[in-house]
Design an enzyme around this catalytic site. Structure first.
Site, PDB file in Angstrom:
ATOM      1  N   THR A 122       0.807  -1.228   0.000  1.00  0.00           N
ATOM      2  CA  THR A 122       0.000   0.000   0.000  1.00  0.00           C
ATOM      3  C   THR A 122       0.835   1.270   0.000  1.00  0.00           C
ATOM      4  O   THR A 122       0.315   2.348  -0.285  1.00  0.00           O
ATOM      5  CB  THR A 122      -0.950   0.030   1.220  1.00  0.00           C
ATOM      6  OG1 THR A 122      -0.171  -0.077   2.418  1.00  0.00           O
ATOM      7  CG2 THR A 122      -1.951  -1.118   1.149  1.00  0.00           C
ATOM      8  N   GLY A 123       2.130   1.186   0.309  1.00  0.00           N
ATOM      9  CA  GLY A 123       3.001   2.368   0.303  1.00  0.00           C
ATOM     10  C   GLY A 123       3.356   2.798  -1.108  1.00  0.00           C
ATOM     11  O   GLY A 123       3.006   2.146  -2.097  1.00  0.00           O
ATOM     12  N   VAL A 144       6.263   2.870  -2.827  1.00  0.00           N
ATOM     13  CA  VAL A 144       7.066   1.924  -3.607  1.00  0.00           C
ATOM     14  C   VAL A 144       6.252   0.664  -3.892  1.00  0.00           C
ATOM     15  O   VAL A 144       6.310   0.104  -4.992  1.00  0.00           O
ATOM     16  CB  VAL A 144       8.392   1.595  -2.901  1.00  0.00           C
ATOM     17  CG1 VAL A 144       9.154   0.510  -3.653  1.00  0.00           C
ATOM     18  CG2 VAL A 144       9.253   2.850  -2.774  1.00  0.00           C
ATOM     19  N   SER A 186      -4.436  -2.835   7.323  1.00  0.00           N
ATOM     20  CA  SER A 186      -4.942  -2.971   5.953  1.00  0.00           C
ATOM     21  C   SER A 186      -5.476  -4.367   5.668  1.00  0.00           C
ATOM     22  O   SER A 186      -6.239  -4.562   4.713  1.00  0.00           O
ATOM     23  CB  SER A 186      -3.831  -2.654   4.945  1.00  0.00           C
ATOM     24  OG  SER A 186      -3.439  -1.299   5.041  1.00  0.00           O
ATOM     25  N   ARG A 192      21.188  -4.101   3.220  1.00  0.00           N
ATOM     26  CA  ARG A 192      22.204  -3.723   2.232  1.00  0.00           C
ATOM     27  C   ARG A 192      23.625  -3.990   2.723  1.00  0.00           C
ATOM     28  O   ARG A 192      24.522  -4.229   1.915  1.00  0.00           O
ATOM     29  CB  ARG A 192      22.049  -2.240   1.846  1.00  0.00           C
ATOM     30  CG  ARG A 192      20.841  -1.997   0.956  1.00  0.00           C
ATOM     31  CD  ARG A 192      20.755  -0.553   0.516  1.00  0.00           C
ATOM     32  NE  ARG A 192      19.431  -0.292  -0.080  1.00  0.00           N
ATOM     33  CZ  ARG A 192      18.845   0.892  -0.089  1.00  0.00           C
ATOM     34  NH1 ARG A 192      19.462   1.943   0.438  1.00  0.00           N
ATOM     35  NH2 ARG A 192      17.659   1.042  -0.639  1.00  0.00           N
ATOM     36  N   CYS A 249      18.398   4.817  -4.104  1.00  0.00           N
ATOM     37  CA  CYS A 249      18.031   5.572  -5.308  1.00  0.00           C
ATOM     38  C   CYS A 249      19.016   6.696  -5.605  1.00  0.00           C
ATOM     39  O   CYS A 249      19.221   7.062  -6.760  1.00  0.00           O
ATOM     40  CB  CYS A 249      16.618   6.134  -5.168  1.00  0.00           C
ATOM     41  SG  CYS A 249      16.324   7.020  -3.627  1.00  0.00           S
ATOM     42  N   GLU A 277      21.256   9.824   4.066  1.00  0.00           N
ATOM     43  CA  GLU A 277      21.455   9.725   2.619  1.00  0.00           C
ATOM     44  C   GLU A 277      22.913   9.902   2.200  1.00  0.00           C
ATOM     45  O   GLU A 277      23.384   9.267   1.256  1.00  0.00           O
ATOM     46  CB  GLU A 277      20.581  10.760   1.922  1.00  0.00           C
ATOM     47  CG  GLU A 277      20.191  10.398   0.517  1.00  0.00           C
ATOM     48  CD  GLU A 277      19.163   9.285   0.426  1.00  0.00           C
ATOM     49  OE1 GLU A 277      18.856   8.863  -0.692  1.00  0.00           O
ATOM     50  OE2 GLU A 277      18.663   8.835   1.473  1.00  0.00           O
ATOM     51  N   ARG A 329      17.083  17.809  -0.755  1.00  0.00           N
ATOM     52  CA  ARG A 329      15.732  17.532  -1.226  1.00  0.00           C
ATOM     53  C   ARG A 329      15.247  18.754  -1.995  1.00  0.00           C
ATOM     54  O   ARG A 329      15.295  19.881  -1.484  1.00  0.00           O
ATOM     55  CB  ARG A 329      14.796  17.239  -0.049  1.00  0.00           C
ATOM     56  CG  ARG A 329      13.432  16.763  -0.471  1.00  0.00           C
ATOM     57  CD  ARG A 329      13.452  15.341  -1.005  1.00  0.00           C
ATOM     58  NE  ARG A 329      13.679  14.355   0.053  1.00  0.00           N
ATOM     59  CZ  ARG A 329      13.975  13.070  -0.175  1.00  0.00           C
ATOM     60  NH1 ARG A 329      14.086  12.636  -1.409  1.00  0.00           N
ATOM     61  NH2 ARG A 329      14.165  12.235   0.838  1.00  0.00           N
ATOM     62  N   HIS A 366      16.233  11.926  -9.501  1.00  0.00           N
ATOM     63  CA  HIS A 366      17.368  12.376  -8.686  1.00  0.00           C
ATOM     64  C   HIS A 366      18.500  12.803  -9.618  1.00  0.00           C
ATOM     65  O   HIS A 366      18.962  12.010 -10.449  1.00  0.00           O
ATOM     66  CB  HIS A 366      17.863  11.251  -7.777  1.00  0.00           C
ATOM     67  CG  HIS A 366      16.948  10.927  -6.632  1.00  0.00           C
ATOM     68  ND1 HIS A 366      15.796  11.624  -6.360  1.00  0.00           N
ATOM     69  CD2 HIS A 366      17.056   9.970  -5.659  1.00  0.00           C
ATOM     70  CE1 HIS A 366      15.219  11.109  -5.271  1.00  0.00           C
ATOM     71  NE2 HIS A 366      15.960  10.110  -4.845  1.00  0.00           N
ATOM     72  N   ASN A 393      14.084   7.935  -9.744  1.00  0.00           N
ATOM     73  CA  ASN A 393      14.339   7.341  -8.424  1.00  0.00           C
ATOM     74  C   ASN A 393      13.361   6.259  -8.004  1.00  0.00           C
ATOM     75  O   ASN A 393      13.708   5.387  -7.211  1.00  0.00           O
ATOM     76  CB  ASN A 393      14.371   8.431  -7.348  1.00  0.00           C
ATOM     77  CG  ASN A 393      13.117   9.262  -7.316  1.00  0.00           C
ATOM     78  OD1 ASN A 393      12.826   9.998  -8.267  1.00  0.00           O
ATOM     79  ND2 ASN A 393      12.345   9.164  -6.246  1.00  0.00           N
TER      80      ASN A 393
END
Length: 363
Positions: free
Chosen positions: A15-16, A18, A43, A120, A160, A212, A246, A253, A338
């Site tokens: 639902t987000g 991404v 949800s 990661r 990204c 970031e 930002r 990006h 991105n």
């Protein structure tokens, strides 16, 4: 390659923003069919359309084939794994929770291709841009041994913010780039937002994005690293220092990059290496692969977000403004989409390559 029968796929965190992008990319995918949409307990039990409500952020409508699919509780893998061959992960939890739940799914013998950052830096989890370091998938047997699985594993795609410049550095490896300054100008969709729900970004720049800069400096080094004794050891170079801002852009990006090389390439050599750069996705003509991974624009005012962000359906990278520098050797500007190349699309391309290589198969 064509599959006789589509592989069944689930989207965790559907639902987000991404997750929504995954849904749109997979709705008509030639190899994959969405069979499960999973999200938070609040949800669960609702149709996908009800669960998303007024939070649908894509420019295209919710695909008809998933509108009435009932969302299941992502925290209960037993409700998911019997209905899928593998899953994409875009869950919105703490890093510890994400690490735990992704390993939980992998241990049910369900491959997990993740958009999240939690794994990661897990030493035996491949973090892959498919055109650059597909060889890192060779770490998967070591990871399976640790997890005690036969077919379950976790693979991730990188952040990204690095997508607009790391491909150029990869194309130029033979010239030995060893030091870089990178400034990124990052779209608001990177925070999972639109102008509607982030009005303070209109006509504004915020010179801080939590975590970031470390990702921008360190993740390329894992991508350029090598497998040693069952773990991925990051490269020592190029040393990268970065600032991440930002900016009031919906998608895309941009990166401003300065590079020092040990060798002394000409501009013509650098451009030729960019436009001829290919990887396994191009060799195998994977469904989501750009035909040409990197394009170079000669115009002095390119790349521009409005003109170039959707290059190769948002899966290609655009480089421009390559010039000699008075302090560093060369400087350039890069641009990548991105949420396509940098998020869901990059993960789908990873899954396609994992499928082609035989890591993802029907259960």
């Amino acid at each position: 390659m064509s599959l006789e029968k589509k592989l069944r796929v689930g989207v965790l965190g559907a639902t987000g923003m991404v997750g929504q992008r995954f849904v749109t990319l997979l709705a008509d995918h030639p190899w994959y069919e969405i069979t499960v949409l999973a999200a938070s307990p609040r949800s669960a039990g609702k149709t996908y359309e009800q669960a998303v409500g007024n939070r649908w952020k894509m420019s295209v409508p919710i695909p008809e084939k998933v509108k009435n699919m009932v969302v299941v509780d992502v925290s209960r893998p037993e409700n998911v794994v019997d209905k899928v061959d593998f899953v994409f992960s875009a869950v919105d939890m703490t890093k510890d929770e994400i690490r735990r739940i992704e390993e939980e799914y992998a241990k049910t013998e369900t491959p997990v291709v993740s958009n999240n950052s939690a794994h990661r830096w897990t030493p035996d989890v491949p973090m892959v841009i498919p055109e650059i370091n597909a060889s890192h998938f060779d770490i998967i047997p070591f990871q399976k041994k640790r997890l005690g699985t036969k077919r379950g594993f976790i693979a991730v795609k990188p952040n990204c913010s690095i997508q607009g410049y790391t491909p150029a550095l990869a194309a130029w490896r033979e010239f030995e780039p060893y030091e870089c300054i990178v400034s990124t100008y990052q779209a608001i969709s990177g925070a999972g937002k639109t102008f509607k729900d982030w009005p303070e970004m209109v006509n504004n720049i915020i010179p801080y994005i939590a975590g970031e800069e470390d990702k921008s400096e360190q993740e390329p080094l894992k991508i350029f690293g090598e497998i040693e004794n069952g773990v991925i050891v990051k490269a020592k170079e190029p040393v990268i220092t970065s600032q991440c801002l930002r900016v009031p852009i919906p998608d895309g990006h941009t990166a401003s990059v300065f590079v020092k090389f040990r060798q002394h390439p000409t501009k013509e050599q650098l451009i030729e290496k960019l436009v001829s750069y290919r990887g396994l996705p191009q060799e195998y003509a994977l469904p989501s692969a750009p035909k040409q991974f990197i394009q170079y624009r000669e115009e002095p005012d390119r790349p521009q977000v409005t003109l170039d962000v959707n290059y190769e359906h948002g899966m290609g990278v655009t480089i421009g403004r390559l010039r000699e520098d008075t302090v560093y050797d060369w400087k350039f500007v890069g641009l990548a989409h991105n949420t396509l190349r940098g998020a869901a699309g990059g993960a789908v391309l990873c899954a396609e390559l994992l499928t082609k290589l035989g890591y993802i198969e029907a259960k």
